[in-house]
Write a protein that holds these residues in place. Structure first.
Motif, mmCIF file in Angstrom:
data_model
loop_
_atom_site.group_PDB
_atom_site.id
_atom_site.type_symbol
_atom_site.label_atom_id
_atom_site.label_comp_id
_atom_site.label_asym_id
_atom_site.label_seq_id
_atom_site.Cartn_x
_atom_site.Cartn_y
_atom_site.Cartn_z
ATOM 1 N N HIS A 11 5.640 14.161 0.057
ATOM 2 C CA HIS A 11 4.204 13.929 0.250
ATOM 3 C C HIS A 11 3.933 12.439 0.439
ATOM 4 N N LYS A 12 4.552 11.611 -0.387
ATOM 5 C CA LYS A 12 4.355 10.161 -0.265
ATOM 6 C C LYS A 12 4.796 9.670 1.106
ATOM 7 N N GLU A 13 5.912 10.195 1.592
ATOM 8 C CA GLU A 13 6.421 9.785 2.902
ATOM 9 C C GLU A 13 5.477 10.216 4.023
ATOM 10 N N LEU A 14 4.930 11.416 3.918
ATOM 11 C CA LEU A 14 3.978 11.891 4.924
ATOM 12 C C LEU A 14 2.722 11.027 4.934
ATOM 13 N N LEU A 15 2.206 10.733 3.752
ATOM 14 C CA LEU A 15 1.010 9.900 3.664
ATOM 15 C C LEU A 15 1.271 8.484 4.155
ATOM 16 N N GLN A 16 2.500 7.998 3.937
ATOM 17 C CA GLN A 16 2.857 6.657 4.405
ATOM 18 C C GLN A 16 2.816 6.588 5.932
ATOM 19 N N ILE A 17 3.330 7.610 6.587
ATOM 20 C CA ILE A 17 3.292 7.630 8.053
ATOM 21 C C ILE A 17 1.851 7.630 8.537
ATOM 22 N N ALA A 18 1.019 8.470 7.940
ATOM 23 C CA ALA A 18 -0.396 8.525 8.327
ATOM 24 C C ALA A 18 -1.083 7.187 8.068
ATOM 25 N N THR A 19 -0.756 6.560 6.947
ATOM 26 C CA THR A 19 -1.345 5.259 6.610
ATOM 27 C C THR A 19 -0.931 4.196 7.620
#
Length: 136
Positions: A11-19
């Motif tokens: 989840h953190k990695e997915l949110l990082q890409i979006a960020t």
């Protein structure tokens, strides 16, 4: 590590890409860097696919067979909701995986991408606070 540690890390990695992508969602940047946008979308899609496959193969089978009916019910609710999100996301990827489509209509791409990021963010928050909290 908690039972859901790997899922939470994903989840953190997915949110990082979006960020990382969000500030780049400007027409001028998109037109000048369309191949980079397509590559970032492919990276996001790859991570999402791995995450969903892990949930489908590891997490949900255990929860849908759980002895507690409330756990089974919650798992089924999440599975049903995710099916709808997967469908919308698949349509989004199909529409925007072509660089020419992005260049042809940057404002629509920006709007839909922001909507996808919001949906991903809400789903992650819900999984982390409800489903994963229950599993842990």
């Amino acid at each position: 590590m908690s039972k859901t540690g790997n899922f939470r890390q994903q989840h953190k990695e997915l949110l990082q890409i979006a960020t990382e992508m969000s500030p780049l969602l400007r027409t001028d940047h998109i037109i000048a860097n369309t191949p980079d946008m397509v590559q970032s979308l492919a990276k996001l899609a790859g991570k999402i696919n791995v995450h969903l496959a892990m949930e489908d193969k590891v997490l949900y089978p255990k929860l849908t067979e759980h002895q507690d009916p409330s756990v089974r019910s919650m798992a089924n609710k999440f599975i049903n909701e995710m099916g709808k999100i997967k469908e919308v996301y698949a349509q989004y990827l199909n529409k925007w995986s072509n660089p020419e489509a992005i260049k042809k209509n940057p404002p629509e791409f920006i709007n839909e991408t922001k909507g996808i990021f919001e949906a991903i963010s809400k789903r992650i928050a819900k999984e982390d606070s409800e489903l994963y909290a229950l599993v842990d």
